[in-house]
Design an enzyme around this catalytic site. Structure first.
Site, short mmCIF file in Angstrom:
data_model
loop_
_atom_site.label_atom_id
_atom_site.label_comp_id
_atom_site.label_asym_id
_atom_site.label_seq_id
_atom_site.Cartn_x
_atom_site.Cartn_y
_atom_site.Cartn_z
N SER A 89 0.86 -1.18 0.00
CA SER A 89 0.00 0.00 0.00
C SER A 89 0.89 1.22 0.00
CB SER A 89 -0.91 0.01 1.23
OG SER A 89 -1.42 1.31 1.49
N GLY A 90 0.63 2.16 -0.89
CA GLY A 90 1.46 3.35 -0.98
C GLY A 90 1.41 4.20 0.28
N SER A 91 0.20 4.49 0.77
CA SER A 91 0.09 5.33 1.97
C SER A 91 0.71 4.63 3.18
CB SER A 91 -1.38 5.68 2.24
OG SER A 91 -2.13 4.52 2.55
#
Length: 218
Positions: free
Chosen positions: A91-93
């Site tokens: 997940s990027g965040s």
């Protein structure tokens, strides 16, 4: 009193999206790779995920990132994303939250004005470049694993909406990209609850039909 488990969890967010980080208290997740460790959580023992994500300690809207030693020598650390449904590979965040915790807690030495952090994830290696100033991590950019389109115009059946068309793509995890007009919605704040409920209905049906094509809806 006898302690059975002690965890250290750091509160972190990425533009308001909660991505807490478990920094101490978890050892011995079986598996020689991060993918194997994630599969162990999903398929054998997900008690840790349920402990930190479900109420009263967690909620549907948050993630908790399990920080572990890397399985690859070129990485500084590894992590697995724990969410309300299962453990996820990337997940990027959440990667931004992990990098922030690693640097601001001194777990990875911070270099100003920029620090490079390599993360070992179940999806592959992710390189983060963090802008740093006065001991704080102020901005993070990510070089992700290669993204690709698995299938365009994939059609699946739903009991409520009939046939729905979606594009299946990989970007660290699999996503099904659906035009919401197909289910009589539009992207607007007042439709947030209906959109979430609709996603759940279509997600469950789609996963039963084609487990190999897509594993999550954004």
């Amino acid at each position: 009193m006898r302690w059975k488990k002690t965890l250290q969890i750091v509160d972190v967010h990425c533009e308001g999206e909660v991505g807490k980080v478990i920094t101490v208290g978890v050892v011995g997740i079986p598996g020689s790779t991060m993918l194997e460790k994630m599969n162990y959580i999903n398929e054998v023992d997900d008690s840790l995920r349920r402990l930190v994500i479900l109420e009263p300690r967690g909620c549907l809207q948050m993630s908790v990132n399990l920080l572990l030693p890397p399985t690859r020598p070129e990485a500084h650390a590894s992590f697995i994303v724990l969410q309300a449904d299962k453990a996820h590979p990337m997940s990027g965040s959440n990667a931004i939250c992990v990098v922030t915790a690693l640097l601001e807690l001194g777990m990875v030495e911070m270099q100003e004005p920029e620090t490079t952090v390599v993360l070992d994830t179940p999806a592959g290696l992710v390189t983060a470049r963090a802008a740093c100033s006065d001991g704080r991590c102020t901005r993070v950019s990510l070089d992700m694993v290669p993204a690709f389109v698995e299938q365009l115009d994939f059609i699946f059946d739903t009991s409520k909406f009939g046939k729905i068309r979606a594009d299946i793509a990989f970007g660290g995890v699999y996503y099904a990209l659906v035009d919401v007009e197909q289910v009589g919605l539009r992207i607007a704040p007042e439709n947030a609850r209906r959109t979430r409920r609709t996603r759940r209905r279509t997600e469950g049906r789609h996963q039963q039909q084609d487990q190999d094509s897509a594993s999550a809806f954004p």
